[in-house]
Design a protein around this motif. Structure first.
Motif, PDB file in Angstrom:
ATOM      1  N   LYS A  35       0.827  -1.200   0.000  1.00 33.14           N
ATOM      2  CA  LYS A  35       0.000   0.000   0.000  1.00 33.14           C
ATOM      3  C   LYS A  35       0.867   1.259   0.000  1.00 33.14           C
ATOM      4  N   ALA A  36       1.983   1.213   0.755  1.00 38.56           N
ATOM      5  CA  ALA A  36       2.864   2.372   0.781  1.00 38.56           C
ATOM      6  C   ALA A  36       3.481   2.622  -0.593  1.00 38.56           C
ATOM      7  N   ASP A  37       3.932   1.549  -1.247  1.00 45.08           N
ATOM      8  CA  ASP A  37       4.490   1.705  -2.590  1.00 45.08           C
ATOM      9  C   ASP A  37       3.451   2.257  -3.563  1.00 45.08           C
ATOM     10  N   GLN A  38       2.235   1.750  -3.436  1.00 46.73           N
ATOM     11  CA  GLN A  38       1.183   2.227  -4.329  1.00 46.73           C
ATOM     12  C   GLN A  38       0.871   3.694  -4.066  1.00 46.73           C
ATOM     13  N   ALA A  39       0.896   4.100  -2.789  1.00 47.90           N
ATOM     14  CA  ALA A  39       0.634   5.505  -2.464  1.00 47.90           C
ATOM     15  C   ALA A  39       1.715   6.417  -3.044  1.00 47.90           C
ATOM     16  N   VAL A  40       2.977   5.965  -2.975  1.00 48.04           N
ATOM     17  CA  VAL A  40       4.059   6.761  -3.553  1.00 48.04           C
ATOM     18  C   VAL A  40       3.892   6.881  -5.063  1.00 48.04           C
ATOM     19  N   GLN A  41       3.536   5.761  -5.714  1.00 49.88           N
ATOM     20  CA  GLN A  41       3.330   5.799  -7.158  1.00 49.88           C
ATOM     21  C   GLN A  41       2.162   6.702  -7.539  1.00 49.88           C
ATOM     22  N   ASP A  42       1.088   6.623  -6.759  1.00 51.03           N
ATOM     23  CA  ASP A  42      -0.074   7.475  -7.056  1.00 51.03           C
ATOM     24  C   ASP A  42       0.281   8.955  -6.894  1.00 51.03           C
ATOM     25  N   ALA A  43       1.048   9.267  -5.840  1.00 55.15           N
ATOM     26  CA  ALA A  43       1.434  10.663  -5.640  1.00 55.15           C
ATOM     27  C   ALA A  43       2.313  11.160  -6.783  1.00 55.15           C
ATOM     28  N   GLY A  44       3.241  10.309  -7.239  1.00 52.39           N
ATOM     29  CA  GLY A  44       4.076  10.699  -8.370  1.00 52.39           C
ATOM     30  C   GLY A  44       3.275  10.905  -9.642  1.00 52.39           C
ATOM     31  N   GLN A  45       2.278  10.038  -9.859  1.00 55.91           N
ATOM     32  CA  GLN A  45       1.446  10.203 -11.050  1.00 55.91           C
ATOM     33  C   GLN A  45       0.611  11.476 -10.978  1.00 55.91           C
ATOM     34  N   ARG A  46       0.081  11.788  -9.790  1.00 53.09           N
ATOM     35  CA  ARG A  46      -0.700  13.021  -9.666  1.00 53.09           C
ATOM     36  C   ARG A  46       0.177  14.251  -9.890  1.00 53.09           C
ATOM     37  N   ARG A  47       1.400  14.212  -9.375  1.00 54.44           N
ATOM     38  CA  ARG A  47       2.297  15.345  -9.573  1.00 54.44           C
ATOM     39  C   ARG A  47       2.650  15.513 -11.048  1.00 54.44           C
ATOM     40  N   ALA A  48       2.935  14.375 -11.724  1.00 52.51           N
ATOM     41  CA  ALA A  48       3.260  14.457 -13.148  1.00 52.51           C
ATOM     42  C   ALA A  48       2.073  14.966 -13.959  1.00 52.51           C
ATOM     43  N   GLN A  49       0.857  14.524 -13.586  1.00 55.37           N
ATOM     44  CA  GLN A  49      -0.329  14.995 -14.296  1.00 55.37           C
ATOM     45  C   GLN A  49      -0.537  16.488 -14.078  1.00 55.37           C
ATOM     46  N   MET A  50      -0.279  16.957 -12.857  1.00 57.93           N
ATOM     47  CA  MET A  50      -0.426  18.378 -12.572  1.00 57.93           C
ATOM     48  C   MET A  50       0.567  19.206 -13.377  1.00 57.93           C
ATOM     49  N   LEU A  51       1.815  18.713 -13.485  1.00 61.32           N
ATOM     50  CA  LEU A  51       2.814  19.453 -14.252  1.00 61.32           C
ATOM     51  C   LEU A  51       2.460  19.484 -15.736  1.00 61.32           C
ATOM     52  N   ARG A  52       1.881  18.403 -16.236  1.00 65.47           N
ATOM     53  CA  ARG A  52       1.496  18.379 -17.657  1.00 65.47           C
ATOM     54  C   ARG A  52       0.364  19.355 -17.954  1.00 65.47           C
ATOM     55  N   ASN A  53      -0.461  19.621 -16.953  1.00 71.13           N
ATOM     56  CA  ASN A  53      -1.609  20.495 -17.167  1.00 71.13           C
ATOM     57  C   ASN A  53      -1.282  21.977 -16.976  1.00 71.13           C
ATOM     58  N   LEU A  54      -0.033  22.307 -16.630  1.00 69.58           N
ATOM     59  CA  LEU A  54       0.325  23.702 -16.442  1.00 69.58           C
ATOM     60  C   LEU A  54       0.338  24.453 -17.775  1.00 69.58           C
ATOM     61  N   THR A  55      -0.023  25.719 -17.708  1.00 68.15           N
ATOM     62  CA  THR A  55       0.055  26.570 -18.894  1.00 68.15           C
ATOM     63  C   THR A  55       1.506  27.001 -19.123  1.00 68.15           C
ATOM     64  N   PRO A  56       1.854  27.473 -20.317  1.00 61.48           N
ATOM     65  CA  PRO A  56       3.229  27.939 -20.549  1.00 61.48           C
ATOM     66  C   PRO A  56       3.643  29.048 -19.585  1.00 61.48           C
TER      67      PRO A  56
END
Length: 474
Positions: free
Chosen positions: A403-424
């Motif tokens: 569960k801890a590994d999955q939580a770390v992976q989920d947090a990394g995916q959310r952060r990457a998704q947030m960075l992709r959605n940033l405007t220039p």
């Protein structure tokens, strides 16, 4: 070394060339000595560090060091174990019918949708009935005419018989009238048969389902002239409830199967998908074939499944598990704990010891064993490759770690998704921020997207590009 004879060739006045060469020789000698001293010091340091490295590496591989290895464990339990026979099978329908017309004619109507579930006798199609209706009416008219002639002949016969009793007519006339009545009776019977045949032909213009099941794809369209000789018919019906699975079992298992069946026991059968991860259905063993295949030394058997949800289809490939016996209250361990007929048993002092076992049958993720294992003891299931006899271990919760590994992976995916959605503009602003400002900025964006209060997004507006120091000043 100050001997002038050691300098060859022409020399300058006062011997300056010879002195320069001697100075270079001294410099080279001093440099060589310095290199040798540095090399010796490096060798001595490496020699002294090697034992320390060996001691530090010992606990990594499960040696007698004090460092404990993190492992996951499972329990030794007693439970009932099923003796299973695995095979590859194919599903077969109990009945398949090609719906064909029994009379020729134009297809006027279709009363089904492809893939529908139908009942036996349900109307599927309609053939143009006009010609068959006309033939039926004609046969019925002929019958009515001949019935009228028969009634008239019977009345005449009755009158002739009364006159004969009065001795008013000859007996021959009475006999002739009686024969005419019997002739009309035969004609009426033939007419009735013609009416029944015409009615049957007319009923065939209504095409109904011969069996209950699921319809396939339509093979004829409206307006086509269909006839009984069509190979594909109109549609195909396949019975899916119940459905059978055909598979082969080894000859060595036949005696046990027959003994269980002779005792009245029902042998459970399970169907699994191709990857053997999802259970498809449960059923019971049905019939056995009457001959063994000499090429494979197996016997074909058939198992029945209710298929209430309709998820099984004919010709579907399945993995079959047949339960031929049940071992009561046998000692079991997790299958992941067994390695080359050994398990690592966790002792009370936090160390592990190897125990040799005799492995039996496997059922799911557990396997039956025979050996010196106390019930309720812990055996290592994950981390076996790092252990040796007597190694110290630290038991961790495998589910919590996952569960801890999955939580770390989920947090990394959310952060990457947030960075992709940033405007220039936001990306340019982010590149000019410090680490603390960047974290505050991302927290503000996350709070805004989660519908937080306006105060939670205040840190996001603080780090503006103008407020941050220029790159040259950092």
């Amino acid at each position: 070394m100050s001997n002038p004879q050691s300098c060859k060739g022409p020399v300058a006045p006062h011997g300056y060339a010879c002195k320069g060469r001697m100075r270079l020789g001294w410099v080279a000698a001093v440099a060589a000595v310095a290199l040798l001293a540095a090399g010796g010091a490096w060798w001595w340091q490496q020699r002294g560090a090697a034992p320390a490295q060996g001691q530090a590496a010992g606990p990594r591989f499960g040696g007698g060091g004090a460092q404990a290895q993190p492992v996951s464990v499972g329990r030794v339990e007693r439970r009932d174990m099923r003796v299973m026979v695995s095979a590859i099978g194919t599903l077969q329908s109990r009945a398949t019918a090609v719906v064909r017309t029994k009379v020729s004619g134009e297809l006027k109507a279709l009363h089904f949708n492809e893939g529908d579930e139908v009942k036996a006798g349900q109307l599927l199609a309609q053939i143009d009935p006009r010609s068959y209706q006309a033939a039926f009416d004609q046969a019925q008219g002929t019958l009515m005419r001949d019935q009228a002639l028969l009634r008239n002949a019977r009345l005449d016969l009755q009158r002739y018989q009364e006159l004969k009793s009065q001795d008013s007519i000859a007996s021959q006339q009475v006999d002739t009238q009686a024969a005419l009545v019997r002739q009309y009776e035969g004609t009426v019977a033939a007419d009735q048969a013609q009416v029944d045949a015409a009615r049957l032909q007319l009923s065939y213009t209504r095409v109904t389902a011969p069996i209950a099941g699921r319809l396939g794809l339509r093979q004829a369209d409206l307006g086509n002239v269909v006839n009984p000789a069509d190979a594909n018919g109109i549609v195909t019906i396949t019975q899916l409830r119940p459905i059978d699975a055909v598979f082969s079992v080894p000859q060595a298992q036949l005696d046990r199967i027959r003994e269980r069946q002779a005792g009245g026991a029902e042998l459970p059968v399970e169907l699994w998908d191709r990857e053997q991860r999802q259970l498809l259905a449960r059923g019971r063993l049905g019939a056995l074939d009457n001959a063994i295949d000499l090429t494979t030394d197996t016997l074909k058997v058939k198992a029945a499944f209710a298929n209430a949800d309709g998820r099984l289809f004919p010709n579907q490939f399945v993995n079959v598990r047949l339960q031929v016996d049940l071992l009561k209250d046998t000692l079991t361990v997790p299958a992941a704990a067994v390695q080359n007929n050994y398990v690592y048993l966790v002792q009370d002092d936090g160390t592990v010891t190897q125990r040799r076992l005799r492995v039996g049958v496997a059922d799911g993720d557990r396997v039956s064993v025979e050996g010196d294992l106390p019930e309720g003891a812990q055996v290592v299931t994950d981390g076996l490759d790092r252990l040796r006899e007597g190694a110290r271990v630290m038991v961790i919760d495998a589910q919590a770690a996952a569960k801890a590994d999955q939580a770390v992976q989920d947090a990394g995916q959310r952060r990457a998704q947030m960075l992709r959605n940033l405007t220039p503009e936001q990306r340019e602003k982010l590149s000019k921020m410090t680490a603390d400002e960047r974290r505050a900025f991302l927290r503000g964006l996350r709070a805004q997207r989660e519908g937080a209060a306006p105060t939670a997004s205040a840190p996001a507006s603080a780090p503006a590009p103008a407020a941050s120091p220029p790159p040259a000043a950092r």
